[in-house]
Design an enzyme around this catalytic site. Structure first.
Site, PDB file in Angstrom:
ATOM      1  N   ASN A 169      42.821  31.709  29.718  1.00  0.00           N
ATOM      2  CA  ASN A 169      42.585  33.148  29.607  1.00  0.00           C
ATOM      3  C   ASN A 169      41.940  33.396  28.246  1.00  0.00           C
ATOM      4  O   ASN A 169      42.609  33.303  27.223  1.00  0.00           O
ATOM      5  CB  ASN A 169      43.932  33.874  29.732  1.00  0.00           C
ATOM      6  CG  ASN A 169      43.820  35.357  29.457  1.00  0.00           C
ATOM      7  OD1 ASN A 169      42.716  35.901  29.361  1.00  0.00           O
ATOM      8  ND2 ASN A 169      44.960  36.012  29.329  1.00  0.00           N
ATOM      9  N   TRP A 170      40.653  33.690  28.284  1.00  0.00           N
ATOM     10  CA  TRP A 170      39.918  33.809  27.021  1.00  0.00           C
ATOM     11  C   TRP A 170      40.130  35.161  26.337  1.00  0.00           C
ATOM     12  O   TRP A 170      39.661  35.365  25.212  1.00  0.00           O
ATOM     13  CB  TRP A 170      38.416  33.567  27.257  1.00  0.00           C
ATOM     14  CG  TRP A 170      38.066  32.167  27.667  1.00  0.00           C
ATOM     15  CD1 TRP A 170      38.935  31.161  28.022  1.00  0.00           C
ATOM     16  CD2 TRP A 170      36.756  31.596  27.766  1.00  0.00           C
ATOM     17  NE1 TRP A 170      38.248  30.019  28.332  1.00  0.00           N
ATOM     18  CE2 TRP A 170      36.899  30.255  28.192  1.00  0.00           C
ATOM     19  CE3 TRP A 170      35.466  32.102  27.548  1.00  0.00           C
ATOM     20  CZ2 TRP A 170      35.797  29.409  28.388  1.00  0.00           C
ATOM     21  CZ3 TRP A 170      34.372  31.266  27.749  1.00  0.00           C
ATOM     22  CH2 TRP A 170      34.544  29.926  28.155  1.00  0.00           C
ATOM     23  N   LYS A 171      40.779  36.079  27.024  1.00  0.00           N
ATOM     24  CA  LYS A 171      41.051  37.417  26.465  1.00  0.00           C
ATOM     25  C   LYS A 171      39.754  38.026  25.883  1.00  0.00           C
ATOM     26  O   LYS A 171      38.684  37.769  26.410  1.00  0.00           O
ATOM     27  CB  LYS A 171      42.179  37.334  25.426  1.00  0.00           C
ATOM     28  CG  LYS A 171      43.413  36.628  26.007  1.00  0.00           C
ATOM     29  CD  LYS A 171      44.633  36.730  25.152  1.00  0.00           C
ATOM     30  CE  LYS A 171      45.769  35.970  25.839  1.00  0.00           C
ATOM     31  NZ  LYS A 171      47.032  36.062  25.108  1.00  0.00           N
ATOM     32  N   GLU A 176      49.684  41.805  28.255  1.00  0.00           N
ATOM     33  CA  GLU A 176      48.886  42.679  27.392  1.00  0.00           C
ATOM     34  C   GLU A 176      48.367  43.884  28.183  1.00  0.00           C
ATOM     35  O   GLU A 176      48.275  44.992  27.657  1.00  0.00           O
ATOM     36  CB  GLU A 176      47.736  41.877  26.757  1.00  0.00           C
ATOM     37  CG  GLU A 176      48.270  40.933  25.689  1.00  0.00           C
ATOM     38  CD  GLU A 176      47.488  39.651  25.516  1.00  0.00           C
ATOM     39  OE1 GLU A 176      46.331  39.563  25.962  1.00  0.00           O
ATOM     40  OE2 GLU A 176      48.064  38.698  24.932  1.00  0.00           O
ATOM     41  N   SER A 213      51.969  30.082  24.408  1.00  0.00           N
ATOM     42  CA  SER A 213      51.857  29.090  23.330  1.00  0.00           C
ATOM     43  C   SER A 213      51.870  27.643  23.823  1.00  0.00           C
ATOM     44  O   SER A 213      52.436  26.765  23.173  1.00  0.00           O
ATOM     45  CB  SER A 213      52.948  29.314  22.271  1.00  0.00           C
ATOM     46  OG  SER A 213      52.812  30.600  21.697  1.00  0.00           O
ATOM     47  N   HIS A 228      48.811  40.714  33.402  1.00  0.00           N
ATOM     48  CA  HIS A 228      49.073  40.080  32.105  1.00  0.00           C
ATOM     49  C   HIS A 228      49.888  41.037  31.225  1.00  0.00           C
ATOM     50  O   HIS A 228      49.677  42.249  31.267  1.00  0.00           O
ATOM     51  CB  HIS A 228      47.753  39.699  31.427  1.00  0.00           C
ATOM     52  CG  HIS A 228      47.982  38.812  30.248  1.00  0.00           C
ATOM     53  ND1 HIS A 228      48.351  39.312  29.028  1.00  0.00           N
ATOM     54  CD2 HIS A 228      47.950  37.466  30.123  1.00  0.00           C
ATOM     55  CE1 HIS A 228      48.532  38.303  28.188  1.00  0.00           C
ATOM     56  NE2 HIS A 228      48.293  37.169  28.836  1.00  0.00           N
ATOM     57  N   GLY A 285      51.126  34.049  22.236  1.00  0.00           N
ATOM     58  CA  GLY A 285      50.389  34.212  20.991  1.00  0.00           C
ATOM     59  C   GLY A 285      51.275  34.166  19.756  1.00  0.00           C
ATOM     60  O   GLY A 285      50.839  34.510  18.660  1.00  0.00           O
ATOM     61  N   GLY A 333      46.245  30.670  26.541  1.00  0.00           N
ATOM     62  CA  GLY A 333      45.488  31.662  25.784  1.00  0.00           C
ATOM     63  C   GLY A 333      44.758  31.002  24.631  1.00  0.00           C
ATOM     64  O   GLY A 333      43.679  30.432  24.792  1.00  0.00           O
ATOM     65  N   GLU A 349      55.151  34.197  32.145  1.00  0.00           N
ATOM     66  CA  GLU A 349      54.784  34.230  30.731  1.00  0.00           C
ATOM     67  C   GLU A 349      55.786  35.084  29.959  1.00  0.00           C
ATOM     68  O   GLU A 349      55.635  36.311  29.911  1.00  0.00           O
ATOM     69  CB  GLU A 349      53.386  34.824  30.561  1.00  0.00           C
ATOM     70  CG  GLU A 349      52.297  34.041  31.279  1.00  0.00           C
ATOM     71  CD  GLU A 349      50.942  34.259  30.646  1.00  0.00           C
ATOM     72  OE1 GLU A 349      50.340  33.283  30.215  1.00  0.00           O
ATOM     73  OE2 GLU A 349      50.508  35.420  30.555  1.00  0.00           O
TER      74      GLU A 349
HETATM   75  P1  PGA Z   1      48.873  31.970  24.366  1.00  0.00           P
HETATM   76  O1  PGA Z   1      48.561  33.067  25.503  1.00  0.00           O
HETATM   77  O2  PGA Z   1      48.672  30.620  24.987  1.00  0.00           O
HETATM   78  O3  PGA Z   1      47.906  32.275  23.264  1.00  0.00           O
HETATM   79  O4  PGA Z   1      50.300  32.188  23.958  1.00  0.00           O
HETATM   80  C1  PGA Z   1      48.945  32.848  26.824  1.00  0.00           C
HETATM   81  C2  PGA Z   1      48.504  34.023  27.662  1.00  0.00           C
HETATM   82  O5  PGA Z   1      48.512  35.154  27.160  1.00  0.00           O
HETATM   83  O6  PGA Z   1      48.133  33.870  28.842  1.00  0.00           O
END
Ligand code: PGA
Length: 250
Positions: free
Chosen positions: A9-11, A97, A213, A95, A173, A234, A167
Site C-alpha cells: 500500500n503505497w499510500k 487511515e 510495520s 484502511h 506506521g 506500508g 491491521e
Molecule cells: P506500515 O503500514 O507497514 O507502514 O505499518 C501498513 C498499512 O497501513 O497497510
C-alpha cells in the site's frame, strides 16, 4: 483455494516518475515464477500508468480506495467503473487511515464492498482494533463487529473475491508490530467467526493478511503462522529491496 499474498500500500507516496522507477525495480527484482500473489497499490493518478506498465508481469495493481456510487456529482471521487476502465481489478477498502481521517464507517464500507463486488473486483478489506481497545480487552469484539458490519451481509459465494487484512491500528506506521503470536491469535479468531457464519469452506479458503510495520526482519516469522496468509505492507513497500525481501519471506 487460500492464496499467499503480499500487497504493498503505497499510500500518498511516489509521483509519476518515482512510481515508474519503483515498478521497474520490482519487475527486475521479483522472480516471475512465484506461487504467492504480489500486488501494489499506487496513488490514483498513477494507477493507469502502473496498470499498463505491469500488464505483462505477474505483479498486480490495486486501488487504495473507491466511491460506492456508480457515478455522479461527487467531486474528487473515483468509481469502480473508472478503475475497471484502466485495468484495475482489486481495491483496498476500509484502511484505518480512511476510517480515521475520512470518517469511513462500517455501513459506508459495506456499500463500497457491494459496489466493488458488483463489478467483480477483488476487495482487500482492512480492519483492526485501536490500542485503547486492546488495553480494554475489547480487541476481539471490535474486530468481530467490523467484520459483521462490513462483510457479513454478503452471500457465501461472494467471499471468493474477499481478501482480509487484519491491521491493528497501533502497529501501523509506528514501528511496533504485533507479535507473531498476537497475529496468529487474532487470525485464528477471525477464521473461526467466518467458519461460524459461513462454514468451513469459506473460512479455510479466505486469505487473511497481517498489516502493521511488517519489515524484512520480521516478515518470515509472522508469515510462518498457520492462519497468516501474507501481508499488507506500508512503509516497507516503498523500497524495492525491502518489499522484495518480504515477498520472498512468505
Ligand atoms: P506500515 O503500514 O507497514 O507502514 O505499518 C501498513 C498499512 O497501513 O497497510
Amino acid at each position: 483455494m487460500r492464496q499467499k499474498i503480499v500487497a504493498g500500500n503505497w499510500k500518498m507516496h511516489k509521483n509519476a516518475e518515482e512510481t515508474e522507477d519503483l515498478l521497474n525495480e520490482l519487475i527486475d527484482k521479483i522472480p516471475t515464477d512465484l506461487d504467492q500473489r504480489v500486488i501494489v497499490a499506487p496513488t490514483f493518478v498513477n494507477l493507469s500508468a502502473a496498470a499498463d506498465h505491469l500488464e505483462f508481469t505477474p505483479i498486480e495493481v490495486a486501488a487504495q480506495n473507491m466511491h460506492q456510487a456508480e457515478g455522479g456529482a461527487f467531486t474528487g471521487e473515483i468509481s469502480a467503473g473508472m478503475l475497471e476502465s484502466v485495468g484495475v481489478r482489486i481495491v483496498i477498502l476500509g484502511h484505518s487511515e480512511r476510517r480515521a481521517y475520512f470518517h469511513e464507517t462500517d455501513a459506508l464500507l459495506a456499500a463500497k464492498v457491494d459496489t466493488a463486488l458488483k463489478h467483480e473486483m477483488e476487495v482487500i478489506f482492512c480492519f483492526g482494533e485501536e490500542l485503547k481497545d486492546r488495553h480494554a480487552g475489547q480487541h476481539f469484539n471490535v474486530v468481530e463487529n467490523q467484520l459483521k458490519d462490513g462483510l457479513f451481509h454478503l452471500e457465501a459465494s461472494a467471499w471468493k473475491n474477499i481478501i482480509l487484512a487484519y491491521e491493528p491500528v497501533w502497529a501501523i506506521g509506528t514501528g511496533e508490530t504485533a507479535s507473531p503470536e498476537q497475529a496468529q491469535e487474532m487470525h485464528e479468531f477471525i477464521r473461526d467467526i467466518i467458519r461460524k457464519n459461513y462454514g468451513n469452506t469459506v473460512a479455510e479458503d479466505v486469505s487473511i493478511l497481517y498489516g502493521g510495520s511488517v519489515k524484512p526482519e520480521n516478515a518470515a516469522e509472522i508469515f510462518s503462522k498457520p492462519d497468516v496468509d501474507g501481508g499488507l505492507i506500508g512503509g516497507a513497500a516503498l523500497k524495492s529491496d525491502d518489499f522484495t525481501k518480504i515477498v520472498l519471506a512468505i
